[in-house]
Design an enzyme around this catalytic site. Structure first.
Site, mmCIF file in Angstrom:
data_model
loop_
_atom_site.group_PDB
_atom_site.id
_atom_site.type_symbol
_atom_site.label_atom_id
_atom_site.label_comp_id
_atom_site.label_asym_id
_atom_site.label_seq_id
_atom_site.Cartn_x
_atom_site.Cartn_y
_atom_site.Cartn_z
ATOM 1 C CG ASP A 1 -8.626 -6.321 2.744
ATOM 2 O OD1 ASP A 1 -7.696 -5.813 2.079
ATOM 3 O OD2 ASP A 1 -8.804 -7.536 2.866
ATOM 4 C CG PHE B 1 1.737 -10.016 1.185
ATOM 5 C CD1 PHE B 1 2.328 -10.108 -0.058
ATOM 6 C CD2 PHE B 1 1.909 -8.860 1.923
ATOM 7 C CE1 PHE B 1 3.075 -9.053 -0.568
ATOM 8 C CE2 PHE B 1 2.653 -7.809 1.435
ATOM 9 C CZ PHE B 1 3.227 -7.904 0.181
ATOM 10 C CG ASP B 2 -0.074 -9.278 6.338
ATOM 11 O OD1 ASP B 2 0.445 -8.505 5.522
ATOM 12 O OD2 ASP B 2 -1.240 -9.196 6.723
ATOM 13 C CG ASP C 1 -5.647 -10.062 2.781
ATOM 14 O OD1 ASP C 1 -5.181 -9.806 1.662
ATOM 15 O OD2 ASP C 1 -6.661 -9.548 3.247
ATOM 16 C CD GLU D 1 -7.827 1.084 1.504
ATOM 17 O OE1 GLU D 1 -7.115 2.105 1.602
ATOM 18 O OE2 GLU D 1 -7.359 -0.052 1.292
ATOM 19 C CB CYS E 1 17.677 -29.515 -12.806
ATOM 20 S SG CYS E 1 16.539 -28.348 -13.557
ATOM 21 C CE LYS F 1 -3.660 6.580 9.655
ATOM 22 N NZ LYS F 1 -4.843 6.994 8.898
ATOM 23 C CB CYS G 1 18.784 -24.873 -16.493
ATOM 24 S SG CYS G 1 17.183 -25.295 -15.751
ATOM 25 C CE1 TYR H 1 -5.806 5.868 4.129
ATOM 26 C CE2 TYR H 1 -7.813 4.573 4.080
ATOM 27 C CZ TYR H 1 -6.557 4.852 3.588
ATOM 28 O OH TYR H 1 -6.062 4.114 2.546
ATOM 29 C CE LYS I 1 -3.208 -2.131 6.264
ATOM 30 N NZ LYS I 1 -3.727 -2.739 5.033
ATOM 31 C CB CYS J 1 18.307 -28.657 -17.691
ATOM 32 S SG CYS J 1 19.278 -28.351 -16.218
ATOM 33 C CG LEU K 1 0.009 2.129 6.818
ATOM 34 C CD1 LEU K 1 -1.377 1.735 7.309
ATOM 35 C CD2 LEU K 1 0.530 3.317 7.610
ATOM 36 C CE LYS L 1 -2.605 -6.478 7.444
ATOM 37 N NZ LYS L 1 -1.674 -6.675 6.341
ATOM 38 C CD GLU M 1 -7.442 5.578 10.910
ATOM 39 O OE1 GLU M 1 -7.018 6.468 11.675
ATOM 40 O OE2 GLU M 1 -7.588 5.724 9.692
ATOM 41 C CB CYS N 1 19.151 -26.248 -11.555
ATOM 42 S SG CYS N 1 19.743 -26.508 -13.229
#
Ligand code: IVH
Length: 710
Positions: free
Chosen positions: A134, A50-51, A47, A188, A433, A304, A457, A240, A132, A436, A97, A328, A130, A451
């Site tokens: 997961d 990514f955020d 998680d 969810e 590289c 919201k 390559c 939701y 979130k 190659c 979202l 988050k 509210e 490269c």
């Protein structure tokens, strides 16, 4: 994080490179995240990272708006649906979202909404707050009170039909009374901590694979082809939101949620009404405090706008509503040993350093790889030479801090020098590289070393081929990354066009394929059929499949829509070869296409070797024109509209968004091409120019009544 190469320090070209890298990373992670399959290595996707990467992407886009990529991760919802379930086209798209990461993002969210709606900073404006959840989202369609269909989100437009599985979930009523004739309830699906632990224990006892976290367990359980397996998994559901409705549920978000509850759905008890950002932040704290004892995973708080009429006015950006945001929780950290640094070569030749780690659990997920970004990052400074991590470099053997804040590759945030082994040596970033042996060079201003081998390559060629057959591109069943690698290694497929001559070249010796390991009569026949099926390909998919740097899925779509057919596109990019002239101007003026992307596109089509390869490919295909969205019922479809003066019933942003939804093009200035000028009070020179040119002029009410039927 102090160790991040700050967005402020990026040059424009570095920013472009970084956005490309982020699009690639986040895109790949998104696809694997949403596959939800237990067989997917969930541990690599977590998680926080990514955020954090997504936030970095947004920050860079904010600083350099014209670099925003048409395949920007900010615009991506999920991934394409998997095979196996029938497809369901959502009557109302299932959106994602946008995210807030700190208090300031939340106050900005409120300010943005006020600005859009033309509300003063002290006008009352309430929000719901509210947890979130997961898990994974699910849309339940009820007709005359009966559950008729349940669908996953999929790519937001098309999901998977998981009705039989959803019926096994206790929280989901099969029959409801007192509901609108058509009601799509969204929410969810999740698995509680205790149920998750028990499930893993059972899996262990049965010698079956254990699940990485409750979200994966929920996704894997819901997406079982055999619903008796789903039934044996203790899934839960919180409602939701909603999709299609034959009549409104209520006037406010809060009342609508209460209505869903009264219809028999489980709704989250921590949903609260807040009078503005201060109260929202208090409730955020409140929810975060309870996080550990809730018994199910949450990863933030969703706010919201409460008034549904305002939600309606605010509407949507391409994949997220303007009226909601997810705030988050902070990312998770852990310390472990760095056991090695490998260099991976990507489709565009970028050399990416990857940290190999002694596996460590970070927030419930086992992490064994992390990104090290680029050579400067390893050395301890950003690309401008400013220190990061107080200038500490990263060495194999170091005790490092892993930062996990998302679903992509975690990153190394810090080093503990007191634990550095005596024999640890500075990492030497290769200048050739590793795949190659071509020179790997860094262009001035580019944080990434690339490269120079191009398609000679093997890493680049294979990555390009993998991209070519991937889901959003040609998506050839039976020809995935593994098979492409195999065919490339054997010299059967060296470039995309070779795929379409495979049968001709080897098919008669079909036997040769059948004799190969992993292939039988059936799979070989199926492969050739799958290839045949893709000879007809929509032009936007073909363009995306070429894997041209900066030209992602959404960009390909925009470009295809603009030119309509392949010949027109080829003619235009050939004419724009020198990055100037009317064809060039026309291309860079396509909404969403900036000069970076246009330059990359034009260069690719005008490079002799690459163009020849594209031509060989196109000769094998029937390229389909793109279907433009149907706005034929709209009175302003295709019309060029200009707004001027003060609008009283809506803000300029709202007016523009609405006009564009109806197929109009909104321009900033009046010309002979303008079809309609919408002039509010205080209109000046534009109104005069329109009158001189004989352009039709409407006041705001006139405009609203023109578009009111749509
Ligand atoms: S509202 C139009 N509320 O988060 C917006 N989503 O990152 C509809 N999610 O796709 C979503 N808890 O799967 C909403 N209380 C909540 C949520 C929630 C979890 C998920 C949902 C959504 C994703 C977006």
């Amino acid at each position: 994080m102090t160790s991040e190469i700050t967005v402020d320090a990026l040059t424009k070209s570095e920013a472009a490179v970084e956005l490309a890298r982020l699009a690639e990373l986040l895109g790949a992670a998104n696809r694997s995240y949403y596959s939800g399959l237990e067989t997917d290595a969930a541990s690599k996707l977590d998680d926080g990272t990514f955020d954090s990467l997504k936030r970095r992407n947004t920050e860079i886009e904010k600083r350099f708006p014209d670099l925003k990529r048409p395949d920007s991760p900010s615009d991506q919802v999920g991934a394409v649906p998997s095979e196996g379930f029938s497809k369901v086209e959502h009557a109302v798209a299932m959106l994602s979202l946008s995210n807030a990461f700190d208090n300031e993002d939340v106050t900005e969210f409120d300010a943005r909404i006020r600005k859009y709606l033309g509300l003063s900073s002290d006008a009352p404006l309430a929000y719901t707050a509210e947890p979130k959840i997961d898990g994974l989202s699910l849309s339940l369609r009820y007709e005359q009170g009966r559950l008729v269909q349940a669908a996953t989100r999929g790519d937001g437009a098309v999901g998977e039909n998981v009705t039989a599985n959803a019926r096994t979930i206790e929280d989901i009523p099969h029959q409801i009374a007192g509901a609108p004739d058509i009601l799509e309830v969204r929410g969810e699906v999740y698995m509680g901590h205790a149920d998750f632990a028990a499930l893993n224990e059972r899996q262990n006892d049965n010698g079956a694979k254990t699940l990485a976290n409750p979200r994966n367990a929920a996704a894997g359980s819901l997406r079982q082809l055999d619903s008796t397996i789903t039934k044996s998994r203790p899934l839960k559901f919180f409602a939701y939101a909603w999709g299609a409705l034959s009549e409104p549920l209520a006037h406010t978000q809060m009342d609508a949620i209460n209505k869903l509850q009264s219809l028999g759905f489980s709704t989250n008890p921590l949903t609260t009404l807040c009078e503005g950002p201060q109260e929202m932040l208090v409730h955020y704290q409140n929810i975060e405090t309870q996080r550990a004892t809730l018994g199910y995973d949450i990863d933030g708080v969703v706010y919201k706008v409460n008034d549904l009429a305002l939600q309606e006015r605010l509407g949507f950006r391409s994949t997220t509503p303007r009226w909601a945001i997810a705030h988050k929780f902070a990312a998770e950290l852990a310390w472990t040993w760095l056991t090695g640094i490998d260099i991976q070569v990507g489709r565009t030749g970028a050399l990416s350093p990857v940290a190999r780690l002694q596996p460590v659990t970070v927030g419930g997920v086992v992490v064994s790889n992390a990104t090290l970004h680029n050579e400067d990052y390893i050395k301890g400074f950003d690309s401008k030479g400013a220190k990061i991590r107080e200038g500490k470099d990263i060495r194999v053997g170091d005790w490092v801090q892993v930062y996990r804040a998302g679903d992509v590759i975690p990153k190394i945030a810090d080093v503990d020098l007191s634990k550095r082994p005596d024999d640890a040596v500075p990492f030497e970033f290769p200048h050739i590289c590793p795949e190659c042996q071509s020179a790997a060079v860094r262009e001035p201003g580019d944080a990434v070393r690339r490269c120079t081998g191009g398609i000679i390559c093997p890493a680049q060629a294979v990555e390009k081929l993998k991209h070519f057959v991937s889901r959003g591109a040609f998506d050839i069943e039976g020809l995935g990354a593994k098979q492409v690698e195999q065919f490339y290694a054997d010299g059967w497929i060296k470039e995309p066009s070779d795929i379409f001559t495979l049968k001709e070249r080897y098919g008669n010796g079909l036997q040769q394929l059948k004799n190969r390991e992993g292939w039988g009569d059936k799979s070989a026949d199926k492969l050739f059929q799958a290839i045949e099926d893709k000879r007809k390909i929509p032009m936007d998919r073909l363009l995306f499949a070429l894997g041209i740097r900066h030209v992602g899925e959404a960009a390909s779509n925009l470009v295809a829509l603009h030119y309509g057919n392949w010949d027109a596109l080829e003619a235009a990019v050939s004419e724009a070869a020198n990055l100037e002239g009317s064809a060039w101007d026309d291309l860079i003026n396509v909404d969403g296409v900036g000069s970076v992307m246009a330059g990359s596109l034009v260069t690719a089509f005008n490079q002799e070797r690459e163009r020849a390869s594209i031509d060989r490919l196109v000769a094998q295909l029937e390229v389909l024109d793109v279907a433009r969205p149907d706005t034929s019922g709209s009175p302003v479809s295709g019309k060029i509209v200009v707004f001027t003066g003060t609008l009283e019933k809506m803000t300029r942003a709202e007016a523009k968004a609405r006009a564009e939804r109806l197929g109009a093009k909104v321009a900033g200035s009046v010309s002979a091409k303008t079809d309609i000028l919408v002039a509010g009070p205080g209109a000046g020179s534009k109104a005069k120019k329109a009158a001189d040119l004989g352009v039709k002029t409407l006041d705001e009410d006139g405009w609203l009544s023109l578009i009111s039927d749509t």
